[in-house]
Design an enzyme around this catalytic site. Structure first.
Site, short mmCIF file in Angstrom:
data_model
loop_
_atom_site.label_atom_id
_atom_site.label_comp_id
_atom_site.label_asym_id
_atom_site.label_seq_id
_atom_site.Cartn_x
_atom_site.Cartn_y
_atom_site.Cartn_z
CB CYS A 2 -0.87 0.02 1.25
SG CYS A 2 -1.83 -1.48 1.46
NE ARG A 27 4.49 1.76 -1.30
CZ ARG A 27 5.72 1.51 -0.91
NH1 ARG A 27 6.73 2.01 -1.58
NH2 ARG A 27 5.97 0.78 0.15
CG ASN A 101 2.67 -0.61 3.32
OD1 ASN A 101 2.19 -1.66 2.92
ND2 ASN A 101 3.89 -0.22 3.00
N GLY A 102 1.08 -2.80 5.56
CA GLY A 102 1.67 -3.93 6.28
C GLY A 102 0.59 -4.89 6.73
CE LYS A 491 8.77 -8.63 -16.32
NZ LYS A 491 9.47 -8.40 -15.25
CD GLU A 494 5.78 -9.54 -13.59
OE1 GLU A 494 6.11 -9.40 -12.42
OE2 GLU A 494 6.46 -9.08 -14.52
CG HIS A 510 13.24 -34.60 -19.47
ND1 HIS A 510 13.49 -35.94 -19.64
CD2 HIS A 510 14.41 -33.97 -19.74
CE1 HIS A 510 14.76 -36.12 -19.96
NE2 HIS A 510 15.34 -34.93 -20.04
C1 G6P Z 1 7.08 -7.97 -7.00
C2 G6P Z 1 7.25 -7.15 -8.27
C3 G6P Z 1 8.32 -7.79 -9.14
C4 G6P Z 1 9.61 -7.93 -8.37
C5 G6P Z 1 9.41 -8.68 -7.06
C6 G6P Z 1 10.64 -8.59 -6.18
O1 G6P Z 1 6.55 -9.20 -7.30
O2 G6P Z 1 6.02 -7.06 -8.96
O3 G6P Z 1 8.53 -6.99 -10.29
O4 G6P Z 1 10.54 -8.59 -9.16
O5 G6P Z 1 8.33 -8.12 -6.33
O6 G6P Z 1 10.80 -7.25 -5.82
P1 G6P Z 1 12.14 -6.55 -5.44
O7 G6P Z 1 11.76 -5.12 -5.22
O8 G6P Z 1 12.64 -7.21 -4.20
O9 G6P Z 1 13.08 -6.71 -6.57
#
Ligand code: G6P
Length: 614
Positions: A2, A27, A101-102, A491, A494, A510
């Site tokens: 958040c 976020r 946030n948390g 990618k 996502e 396999h």
């Molecule tokens: C989330 C993001 C990814 C990212 C991952 C790790 O899943 O959507 O894009 O690779 O977190 O995040 P970090 O900030 O630790 O690289």
């Protein structure tokens, strides 16, 4: 996850808060809300399901006056995205409003206790429990807000960044953090609060990063005061942030993701600036030099990371093992933290994170530190939690990444890993000098070669239209290209919501080969390197089963171009640097397929950029 914003000062708070929320929308973006103490001293809370723009529409006709307020953009953990579950949450008395946030892990027990005292809850969130708890402590003990927050947070188990507004005290915001980031911006007669510096930089470059279990007392017309839970005052260290506002705008691109893909040549250049000196045939990562005994004396390296950063870690393993002959293990931070890993002071842990806030990676660092390991961080976000939890490390310096799907951070991480491996190899003399020089020189040419790859954007956009029908994709690669296959598949998943799997090409037989038919697109990374012939055989196997092959090949390859359905020709580079070239067309492919399918590329469903929950 958040996003939190707060403001107190002489200006209207609402526009500042809304602009801040938009900066933090990466976020979380399932609901948003704002709390303001109006000019006539009402505590107004407005919330809406959806994006910040939905909140703006909702608040359009309401009283948005006031020079103090807090605001939030949410990524749901407890309770579905809805207006009721959106933050800020009121206490029952409506004297307090709180954003968070948390995760409050012991919320259920606390909620039961409060319900037994007559508190009624309007949402399914853990956050509402916290605001009610603070209210309860204030009322029953006749305490002020700060003291009540201090006591409440001692009862809470979990992670949080919070900000609380009190109707009866319109000249202050109380904010606190534990394991979730919080930054206070210091302006002229005004103070700002945010999850990271991005909402603050257009007003001031002076910030204070709060540490765990610190509480910020943000009062109108006063200097920022920071205390801990026991009310001991802490001297806030004011830092200067160097973010340029242009980095936070789309600058004419239709999406942040596309802008960030196109920024990569400059980012890689910035990442290498001052670290690579081709004239002097040298690479220097200062942190490596400062701690070379520790690093070179390591029994092994363990790289911990999540998501895209974990894919960069896999490439780092290849680089470090082959340049330095030091064994490297790569672990998902989320798995590592809950195993009982064999690790001690002879180990070096490298933690990779774009955001520097990923909870699992932070927890893995804490575990490794507690066992005596030396921790090296590779991060993008300056001043974030992970760099502060490590012994040393290197920033990737690619600038703020806003698109939720990581692009430039990945290539930045790989570049730093290459420089780290080269610096160590030089110190260890584990690479023949000629080879070392060849790699350094080629690394310095990568930005130019990336620019050539970006010229393929139109062609890849055209190719993407052909594949919007697909429900599945397979990505294959070997050696250095296997992590690239994983990253290409991630990618696509996502942002287009097409199911995609990355595999080491030789593993296809396999299992995944059973999936191949005339409908199945198979992306094969088949550039000219040591395993080229093997990958060529894999392509033949796919074609024998009518699969549709999209091959990434080295310019001038007329063998694969006669077999594959579509070829994307890429500039030649060294095998160890190939991921910096081959990743880019896969980012573009995913981007254009998602755009063709009408998906929200920068804010894909259910995802968040900064994962501050488990
Ligand atoms: C989330 C993001 C990814 C990212 C991952 C790790 O899943 O959507 O894009 O690779 O977190 O995040 P970090 O900030 O630790 O690289």
């Amino acid at each position: 996850m958040c996003g939190i914003v707060g403001y107190i000062g002489t200006k209207q708070a609402y526009p500042i808060l809304i602009k801040g929320l938009k900066r933090l929308e990466y976020r979380g973006y399932d609901s948003a809300g704002v709390a303001l103490i109006s000019n006539n001293r009402h505590l107004n809370v407005y919330k809406a399901k959806g994006k910040v723009s939905d909140l703006e529409s909702f608040a359009a006709e309401k009283d948005i006056s006031g020079t103090v307020g807090i605001a939030h953009t949410r990524w749901a953990t407890h309770g579905e995205p809805s207006q009721a579950n959106a933050h800020p949450h009121y206490s029952s008395s409506e004297n307090l409003a709180l954003i968070h946030n948390g995760i409050i892990e012991n919320y259920a027990i606390l909620k039961e206790k409060l319900q037994s005292k007559g508190y009624v809850f309007k949402s399914s969130t853990d956050t509402e429990v916290l605001v009610q708890l603070i209210d309860y402590i204030m009322v029953t003990n006749k305490l002020d807000l700060l003291s009540a927050v201090q006591l409440a947070l001692q009862e809470v188990i979990g992670a949080y960044a919070i900000a609380v507004l009190e109707k009866n005290n319109p000249d202050q915001i109380i904010a606190a953090r534990k394991s979730s980031s919080l930054v206070v911006g210091i302006g002229e007669e005004e103070l700002f609060l945010a999850s990271d510096a991005t909402p603050i930089v257009e007003y001031t470059d002076k910030v204070v990063y709060l540490d765990d279990e610190e509480i910020a007392i943000i009062r109108r017309g006063e200097e920022l005061k920071v205390v801990n839970f026991k009310n001991v005052e802490i001297n806030p260290e004011i830092k200067e942030v160097k973010l340029n506002l242009g980095q936070l705008e789309k600058r004419g691109f239709s999406h942040f993701m596309l802008k960030e893909i196109f920024e990569q040549p400059d980012c890689i250049y910035d990442c290498m600036r001052g670290r690579i000196n081709v004239d002097a045939d040298n690479v220097v990562l200062s942190a490596v030099i400062d701690y070379k005994e520790k690093l070179l004396g390591a029994r092994r390296f363990i790289i911990v990371a999540c998501g895209t950063s974990w894919h960069a870690a896999l490439i780092g393993k290849h680089l470090i093992e082959s340049f330095c002959r030091i064994p490297v293990e790569v672990e998902y931070a989320s798995e590592f933290r809950y195993r009982d890993p064999v690790i001690d002071e002879q180990d070096v842990v490298i933690a990779i994170s774009q955001s520097g806030e990923t909870t699992d990676t932070l927890a893995a660092i804490e575990l490794a530190r507690s066992r005596g390991a030396f921790i090296y961080g590779i991060c993008n976000s300056v001043g974030s939690s992970i760099p502060r939890a490590t012994h040393t490390g290197s920033y990737i310096h690619v600038g703020p990444e806003i698109g939720v799907a990581s692009t430039k951070a990945f290539t930045g991480q790989v570049t730093v890993l290459a420089m780290l491996a080269l610096t160590l190899a030089k110190e260890k003399q584990s690479l023949p000098r000629e080879e070392f020089l060849e790699i350094v020189k080629e690394l310095s040419h990568i930005p130019e070669k990336m620019k050539k790859v970006l010229e393929l954007n139109h062609r890849i956009a055209g190719l993407s239209q052909i594949f919007t029908y697909a429900h599945n994709f397979i990505y294959l690669g070997r050696g250095y290209s296997y992590p690239v296959a994983l990253e290409g598949a991630l990618k696509l998943k996502e942002i287009s919501y097409i199911h995609a799997e990355g595999y080491p090409a030789a593993e296809m037989k396999h299992g995944p080969i059973a999936l191949i038919d005339a409908e199945m697109p198979v992306v094969v990374i088949a550039t000219h390197n040591g395993l080229y012939k093997k990958v060529l055989s894999n392509i033949q196997e796919i074609k024998a089963r009518q699969g549709r092959v999209i091959a990434l090949v080295t310019e001038g390859d007329d063998v694969i171009s006669s077999i594959a359905d579509y070829c994307i020709e890429l500039p030649a580079t060294l095998e160890c640097l190939d991921p910096l070239i081959t990743t880019v067309p896969l980012q573009m492919l995913a981007y254009h397929i998602a755009v063709c399918k009408g998906k929200d590329v920068d804010q894909p469903r259910n995802l968040a950029k900064s994962v501050t929950v488990e």
